[in-house]
Design a protein around this motif. Structure first.
Motif, mmCIF file in Angstrom:
data_model
loop_
_atom_site.group_PDB
_atom_site.id
_atom_site.type_symbol
_atom_site.label_atom_id
_atom_site.label_comp_id
_atom_site.label_asym_id
_atom_site.label_seq_id
_atom_site.Cartn_x
_atom_site.Cartn_y
_atom_site.Cartn_z
ATOM 1 N N SER A 54 0.833 -1.210 0.000
ATOM 2 C CA SER A 54 0.000 0.000 0.000
ATOM 3 C C SER A 54 0.863 1.254 0.000
ATOM 4 O O SER A 54 0.534 2.238 -0.665
ATOM 5 N N TRP A 55 1.983 1.248 0.716
ATOM 6 C CA TRP A 55 2.895 2.392 0.696
ATOM 7 C C TRP A 55 3.470 2.573 -0.703
ATOM 8 O O TRP A 55 3.541 3.682 -1.218
ATOM 9 N N ASP A 56 3.919 1.470 -1.298
ATOM 10 C CA ASP A 56 4.504 1.559 -2.636
ATOM 11 C C ASP A 56 3.500 2.124 -3.642
ATOM 12 O O ASP A 56 3.850 2.970 -4.457
ATOM 13 N N ARG A 57 2.262 1.662 -3.594
ATOM 14 C CA ARG A 57 1.242 2.170 -4.521
ATOM 15 C C ARG A 57 0.988 3.660 -4.285
ATOM 16 O O ARG A 57 0.894 4.436 -5.234
ATOM 17 N N ARG A 58 0.872 4.062 -3.052
ATOM 18 C CA ARG A 58 0.611 5.474 -2.737
ATOM 19 C C ARG A 58 1.776 6.359 -3.184
ATOM 20 O O ARG A 58 1.567 7.468 -3.684
ATOM 21 N N THR A 94 3.937 5.672 -5.642
ATOM 22 C CA THR A 94 3.976 5.655 -7.100
ATOM 23 C C THR A 94 2.921 6.581 -7.690
ATOM 24 O O THR A 94 3.165 7.259 -8.681
ATOM 25 N N ARG A 95 1.743 6.630 -7.093
ATOM 26 C CA ARG A 95 0.659 7.477 -7.599
ATOM 27 C C ARG A 95 0.792 8.923 -7.132
ATOM 28 O O ARG A 95 0.046 9.780 -7.588
ATOM 29 N N GLY A 96 1.664 9.201 -6.199
ATOM 30 C CA GLY A 96 1.791 10.550 -5.663
ATOM 31 C C GLY A 96 0.670 10.878 -4.693
ATOM 32 O O GLY A 96 0.352 12.044 -4.474
ATOM 33 N N ALA A 97 0.074 9.843 -4.105
ATOM 34 C CA ALA A 97 -1.053 10.034 -3.191
ATOM 35 C C ALA A 97 -0.591 10.299 -1.764
ATOM 36 O O ALA A 97 -1.415 10.393 -0.871
ATOM 37 N N ILE A 98 0.679 10.430 -1.557
ATOM 38 C CA ILE A 98 1.234 10.701 -0.229
ATOM 39 C C ILE A 98 1.188 12.204 0.024
ATOM 40 O O ILE A 98 1.529 12.999 -0.853
ATOM 41 N N ILE A 99 0.791 12.583 1.194
ATOM 42 C CA ILE A 99 0.859 13.992 1.597
ATOM 43 C C ILE A 99 1.968 14.095 2.641
ATOM 44 O O ILE A 99 1.842 13.541 3.740
ATOM 45 N N PRO A 100 3.073 14.754 2.291
ATOM 46 C CA PRO A 100 4.194 14.848 3.243
ATOM 47 C C PRO A 100 3.787 15.589 4.510
ATOM 48 O O PRO A 100 3.011 16.543 4.476
ATOM 49 N N ASP A 101 4.307 15.121 5.647
ATOM 50 C CA ASP A 101 4.061 15.779 6.929
ATOM 51 C C ASP A 101 4.863 17.064 7.054
ATOM 52 O O ASP A 101 4.466 17.981 7.760
ATOM 53 N N MET A 102 6.001 17.102 6.383
ATOM 54 C CA MET A 102 6.829 18.310 6.390
ATOM 55 C C MET A 102 7.704 18.318 5.148
ATOM 56 O O MET A 102 7.953 17.270 4.554
ATOM 57 N N ALA A 103 8.136 19.487 4.748
ATOM 58 C CA ALA A 103 9.029 19.636 3.598
ATOM 59 C C ALA A 103 10.296 20.352 4.052
ATOM 60 O O ALA A 103 10.247 21.255 4.892
ATOM 61 N N VAL A 104 11.411 19.922 3.505
ATOM 62 C CA VAL A 104 12.709 20.535 3.794
ATOM 63 C C VAL A 104 13.315 20.933 2.455
ATOM 64 O O VAL A 104 13.554 20.074 1.609
ATOM 65 N N SER A 140 8.256 14.808 16.548
ATOM 66 C CA SER A 140 6.842 15.134 16.352
ATOM 67 C C SER A 140 6.026 13.947 15.841
ATOM 68 O O SER A 140 4.809 14.045 15.743
ATOM 69 N N GLY A 141 6.684 12.846 15.490
ATOM 70 C CA GLY A 141 5.966 11.668 15.002
ATOM 71 C C GLY A 141 5.616 11.728 13.528
ATOM 72 O O GLY A 141 4.737 10.987 13.065
ATOM 73 N N ALA A 142 6.280 12.571 12.754
ATOM 74 C CA ALA A 142 6.032 12.652 11.311
ATOM 75 C C ALA A 142 6.418 11.336 10.645
ATOM 76 O O ALA A 142 7.312 10.627 11.118
ATOM 77 N N ARG A 143 5.737 11.008 9.564
ATOM 78 C CA ARG A 143 6.044 9.771 8.837
ATOM 79 C C ARG A 143 6.718 10.032 7.500
ATOM 80 O O ARG A 143 7.532 9.239 7.047
ATOM 81 N N VAL A 144 6.332 11.133 6.806
ATOM 82 C CA VAL A 144 6.851 11.399 5.465
ATOM 83 C C VAL A 144 7.435 12.806 5.419
ATOM 84 O O VAL A 144 6.764 13.782 5.740
ATOM 85 N N ILE A 145 8.712 12.879 5.006
ATOM 86 C CA ILE A 145 9.379 14.163 4.820
ATOM 87 C C ILE A 145 9.637 14.306 3.331
ATOM 88 O O ILE A 145 10.150 13.382 2.689
ATOM 89 N N HIS A 193 7.291 11.836 -6.391
ATOM 90 C CA HIS A 193 6.378 11.865 -7.522
ATOM 91 C C HIS A 193 6.538 13.221 -8.217
ATOM 92 O O HIS A 193 6.877 14.214 -7.565
ATOM 93 N N PRO A 194 6.275 13.312 -9.522
ATOM 94 C CA PRO A 194 6.413 14.596 -10.218
ATOM 95 C C PRO A 194 5.615 15.739 -9.576
ATOM 96 O O PRO A 194 6.065 16.885 -9.593
ATOM 97 N N ARG A 195 4.469 15.459 -8.967
ATOM 98 C CA ARG A 195 3.714 16.557 -8.348
ATOM 99 C C ARG A 195 4.408 17.107 -7.107
ATOM 100 O O ARG A 195 4.079 18.191 -6.645
#
Length: 184
Positions: free
Chosen positions: A73-77, A79-89, A113-118, A164-166
């Motif tokens: 499920s992580w890989d699919r998300r 690949t599709r760019g369906a992930i919303i990052p918790d923070m950006a650097v 802070s318990g973030a999962r995706v940077i 992902h490109p987006r």
């Protein structure tokens, strides 16, 4: 490849060469008793010098490795760019030193802070010029992999993937942090 046969003079000369050589590792015949490797003596002295058997190389110290797998499920998300990052650097405009410090402090903040995706924005490599030369990869982007694997936060990183490109495509990376099992 089969060679030619030696004549009598060459065989005699070869026999003298073989007799004059002392092997570094003793040759075992089938009549010799088998000695366990832990009890093997050091290599015999050769021409007045003591030759010590080389010690095995030290085993590498285990380092926390950054994993390469996520569940489907992580890989699919990703690949599709369906992930919303918790923070950006964003590392644009930084020197190597300031980029490293910013990445380290951001990882520290994300872990606490318990973030999962940077979303790590490194910038796209320069385009090839008209002569068709391959572009050089940016120095910060090239260093990020080493920084993350040697980081004090490496044990918290599940994997690093291209964005992902987006979210920036080749100019960005997703850093997926492991879930904090204590907080669950």
């Amino acid at each position: 490849m089969a060679g030619r046969r030696l004549d009598a003079d060459e065989r005699a000369l070869w026999a003298r060469v073989i007799a004059s050589v002392t092997p570094l590792v003793p040759v075992r015949t089938k009549d010799d008793p088998v000695v366990p490797a832990t009890e093997q003596p050091a290599i015999a002295p050769r021409r007045g010098r003591n030759i010590v058997a080389p010690s095995p190389p030290p085993s590498p110290q285990p380092r926390p490795a950054i994993g390469e797998t996520l569940d489907g499920s992580w890989d699919r998300r990703l690949t599709r760019g369906a992930i919303i990052p918790d923070m950006a650097v964003d590392l644009h405009g930084h020197t190597l030193d300031s980029a490293y410090r910013l990445l380290d402090s951001s990882l520290d903040r994300a872990v606490r802070s318990g973030a999962r995706v940077i979303l790590l924005i490194t910038g796209k490599p320069p385009r090839a010029d008209l002569r068709g030369e391959r572009p050089m990869r940016g120095v910060i982007r090239a260093a990020v992999g080493d920084w993350l694997s040697a980081s004090r936060h490496a044990a918290h990183i599940a994997t690093v993937r291209n964005a992902h490109p987006r979210h920036g495509g080749t100019g960005a990376l997703y850093i997926i942090l492991k879930r904090d099992r204590c907080a669950a």
